[in-house]
Motif scaffolding. Sequence first.
Motif, mmCIF file in Angstrom:
data_model
loop_
_atom_site.group_PDB
_atom_site.id
_atom_site.type_symbol
_atom_site.label_atom_id
_atom_site.label_comp_id
_atom_site.label_asym_id
_atom_site.label_seq_id
_atom_site.Cartn_x
_atom_site.Cartn_y
_atom_site.Cartn_z
ATOM 1 N N GLY A 92 47.326 127.437 96.348
ATOM 2 C CA GLY A 92 48.201 127.485 95.563
ATOM 3 C C GLY A 92 47.733 127.732 93.868
ATOM 4 O O GLY A 92 48.222 128.921 93.317
ATOM 5 N N ALA A 93 47.032 126.807 93.512
ATOM 6 C CA ALA A 93 46.445 126.918 92.361
ATOM 7 C C ALA A 93 45.699 128.144 91.869
ATOM 8 O O ALA A 93 45.764 128.831 90.857
ATOM 9 C CB ALA A 93 45.952 125.796 91.966
ATOM 10 N N ALA A 94 44.836 128.482 92.771
ATOM 11 C CA ALA A 94 43.775 129.556 92.968
ATOM 12 C C ALA A 94 44.703 131.137 92.890
ATOM 13 O O ALA A 94 44.397 131.729 92.113
ATOM 14 C CB ALA A 94 42.732 129.594 93.676
ATOM 15 N N ALA A 95 45.660 130.998 93.833
ATOM 16 C CA ALA A 95 46.344 132.182 94.022
ATOM 17 C C ALA A 95 47.150 132.433 92.828
ATOM 18 O O ALA A 95 47.297 133.609 92.271
ATOM 19 C CB ALA A 95 47.229 132.026 95.298
ATOM 20 N N LEU A 96 47.679 131.564 92.118
ATOM 21 C CA LEU A 96 48.633 131.746 90.746
ATOM 22 C C LEU A 96 47.754 132.011 89.668
ATOM 23 O O LEU A 96 48.038 132.951 89.067
ATOM 24 C CB LEU A 96 49.189 130.446 90.367
ATOM 25 C CG LEU A 96 49.996 130.295 89.088
ATOM 26 C CD1 LEU A 96 51.061 131.355 89.287
ATOM 27 C CD2 LEU A 96 50.781 128.982 88.722
ATOM 28 N N PHE A 97 46.439 131.489 89.611
ATOM 29 C CA PHE A 97 45.548 131.759 88.442
ATOM 30 C C PHE A 97 44.965 133.399 88.865
ATOM 31 O O PHE A 97 44.738 134.167 87.888
ATOM 32 C CB PHE A 97 44.336 130.771 88.484
ATOM 33 C CG PHE A 97 43.336 131.058 87.042
ATOM 34 C CD1 PHE A 97 43.866 130.793 86.214
ATOM 35 C CD2 PHE A 97 41.887 131.698 87.709
ATOM 36 C CE1 PHE A 97 42.947 130.708 84.974
ATOM 37 C CE2 PHE A 97 41.093 131.639 86.532
ATOM 38 C CZ PHE A 97 41.651 131.482 85.226
#
Length: 314
Positions: A92-97
């Motif tokens: 989730g964090a990587a996709a958002l970034f």
Amino acid sequence: MTARVPLMLGLFAVLAVVPPLLTLAGQGFYITVVTRMMIYAIAALSLDLILGYGALVSFGHAAFFGIGAYAALVLQGWGIGDLFAHFAAAAGAAALFALVTGAIALRTRGVYFIMISLAFGQMAFFFFVSLSAFGGDDGMSLPRSTLFGRDLLRSETALFYLVLALLVLAFGFLSRLTHSRFGRVLIGTREDSLRMEAVGFRILPYQMVAYVISAVLCALAGVLIANQLQYVSPALSSWQRSGEFIIMVVLGGVGNLAGAVAGALVTIGLEELMARFSDHWKLYFGVLLLAVVLFAPGGLTRLVAHVTGRGEGR
């Protein structure tokens, strides 16, 4: 799929018997080395999707590697030790970034994309440095994730087979993806983006999807490296790490998933081997990389395929 599939199946089969063979030989330490090779192979695969198939040279790709590692560290600090929770948070964090940075970076081309990706990567690096509660510049150790509520990953062999399973899944998924209509469009943008737009394709959405998929896979590799090392520091997201990923892809063969895996295995293997004989192993490795670029521009896998008469193996 050509001759690549049986070749990779054979490689995965060989990897599967590595732990018992090393244990029998009394060299169990090397299980951790091969585990690290496979983790970096997943990261190299993720980069090859955008570099080899989308012609996006990213010098900030290690930011996603660091995001995955820090997702595991932060959740461990909050008392959440489940591996699947770490994977979900990292993804989730990587996709958002990737969505935020990709919306800006993917509107550029060539050297401009390289510089913007490097800038975003360094932003992530210094953000991790600023996390004083999690070790700051020095980093912090962490226990291994739990699996199904149990400490199964304490065993190096269990971690090895988990990483191998994820490597096989990542390779299989990207193979299907790159041979699908999506993959053909992505390759078309690599060859001639203006022509693809002229025939009616909006290339930005395809590149964005590929960028996000690449980010998520690299973040999952970051979770795995955090578990393997049991230590996380900002160095995992440095631009030098991004450069190492690019070297792995170039060494194995750009735009060749089998090459990305082979490049990671060879790079880490040579690093371990050369470091035992000389403190200047990076010099010798640089000479080897230069020789590959000059005399085998398609990478080691293309060279082997040419020598054995099996074609390019893409």
